[in-house]
Structure formats: C-alpha cells, structure tokens
Scaffold this motif. Structure first.
Motif: not given
Length: 284
Positions: A247-253
């Motif tokens: 799972l990839m997240t950016l700033a928690g999204v």
C-alpha cells in the motif's frame, strides 16, 4: 426488513465486487439492491438471501454489459480496483481465491453470464438449479456455461503460486529493495519472464503498455520512485485482495497499490493501480 438486508450486506458486496472488479460500482449495486428490496413485496419472498443475491447478480450483469464499452476506451491497461481485506475475508479458500487480483483479471475475459455462473458456483456454492433461476437459463445450459468458464479460468490463472507466508517474505524483500533504490536486489527478485502492468487511467503518469523482462521492469520502477512528485511517499505491506501487497500512501492518503504473483521465490507479475479514481477500496 433492514436487519435481513444488513445481515447479507457483506455477501452482497462480495458478489457485486467479484462481478464488477470495482469497489465504487459494487457499492452502487448494493445500494440499488436495497432500494429494490425496499420496494419489493416481501411477503412473497420465501428465501430473502437467495432473492437478494439474485437481485445483485442481475444488477451487476446489467452494469457489466455497459461497463465493457467504457473499459475498451480506457487509457492504458485496465485493472480491477484494489480492495483492503482482512485475514477472515475468505470464510473459505474458494472465496479468497476469487478475490485475488490475478483471478479478477482472468474473470474479465469471461462473458458477463459466464462470470456470474462461475462465481455463483465456484465462490458461493450455489447449485446449478439455483443459478439457472438467477440467470434465467435452463439448468443444462448453466452446466455447460459453468464448464466453459471453469476451463477458461483454469487455463489462464497462474499455475504455480507462492503460499501466503512465502509471498509475504518476497513482499518484504521487494519493499526493502525498492526503498533502498537497489537495482541489483530488485533484479534478483524478478523472474526472467516477469510482466508489469500499470493502471493510471490517463489521470496520472503510468506505463500505458505492459512491461516485459526484469531489466525493463526494474529500471522503470526505480525511475518512477525517484521522481520528485513521489518523494515522501510511504510503502507498507498489507493485505490487498486476500494476499500480501504493498500500500502506497502520500501524506497519509492512499496513493496506489501493488499486487503481485510469485513462484519459486521470484515475482512473476506486478500490477500497479495508481488511478486516484480507483483507490476507494484502499481506505480503511
């Protein structure tokens, strides 16, 4: 009325998602089924569960028929929407198998009716007579359809797959190699015939054709991870579509998901879904 529907909501979503490969569409179908259930004369419904599954299947058949045209015009490879799952998603090995990304991709090559028959039989254990009632065909026709679908899926699904513990171990090594930008280590984890698909839908940057071979796949992947727009992105191992994935997240999204097939200690197929319109199922 509400209790009966809510008791079967999980099953209805499971059936719709496997039929459509889309979290958003499956949620819409469940809502439409609720409206139909609310309007129905329930005094004449002897078996509510069977009635609801039949309703969801028919709604899904209609949606799938119209969705085919949209998918043919899709920019780049079309992949099913990834779905966060829990260890008890299966409630049986067959149900877990039919939610895997690899099998969902194979199901896309079936006709809508073949897909419905296959899933009702193989995943949910319906009898041929029950399926015949759902799809409006004779029992003999359903048996033939089920046989064709089963042979089609068997011929196209991965023949050799790693078990869950081995797949998680490979995922951990792959994650570490990607995080370290280690080309040599990534190459050691990829099978000689590895194939990679990326679904960006034309919304975000992604490879618009499959990539073949370890060198091509590894260099493309590490090149993407080095881009400025993904700096700060975090990757972690979680269960996606019943199997260990990234799972990839950016700033928690949620930013995207990576699922893969592995055999004999190496990755044979990689699927990246980064189209932001297809990440609904990655939110807990």
């Amino acid at each position: 009325m509400t209790d009966t529907f809510e008791d079967n909501r999980r099953l209805l979503f499971a059936a719709a998602y496997r039929m459509l490969g889309s979290v958003a569409d499956a949620e819409d179908i469940v809502q439409d089924a609720w409206l139909a259930w609310n309007r129905a004369d329930r005094t004449s419904v002897e078996h509510p569960k069977a009635y609801l599954v039949r309703t969801v299947t028919n709604l899904s058949l209609n949606r799938l028929t119209s969705a085919r045209a949209v998918r043919e015009a899709y920019v780049g490879p079309w992949l099913p929407e990834p779905l966060l799952t829990s260890p008890d998603v299966a409630e049986g090995a067959e149900l877990a198998d039919t939610v895997s990304m690899a099998v969902l991709v194979v199901l896309e090559t079936l006709t809508p009716v073949e897909r419905a028959v296959f899933l009702l039989r193989e995943a949910f254990g319906y009898t041929y007579a029950e399926i015949a009632e759902v799809v409006g065909k004779s029992e003999a026709a359903v048996r033939q359809c089920a046989h064709r679908a089963r042979e089609h899926v068997r011929a196209r699904r991965p023949r050799f797959t790693a078990d869950a513990s081995e797949q998680r171990e490979i995922a951990e090594k792959f994650l570490a190699a990607c995080a370290g930008g280690d080309l040599r280590e990534v190459l050691t984890l990829l099978a000689p015939d590895v194939v990679s698909w990326s679904d960006g839908g034309g919304v975000v940057s992604a490879a618009r054709r499959p990539l073949y071979g370890p060198d091509h796949v590894a260099r493309w992947l590490l090149g993407v991870l080095a881009k400025p727009e993904v700096q700060g992105m975090e990757m972690g191992i979680t269960e996606i579509n019943g199997e260990p994935g990234l799972l990839m997240t950016l700033a928690g999204v949620p930013f995207g998901a990576v699922t893969f097939e592995a055999a004999e200690g190496r990755i044979t197929a990689l699927r990246f879904v980064v189209n932001p319109e297809k990440l609904r199922g990655l939110r807990p």
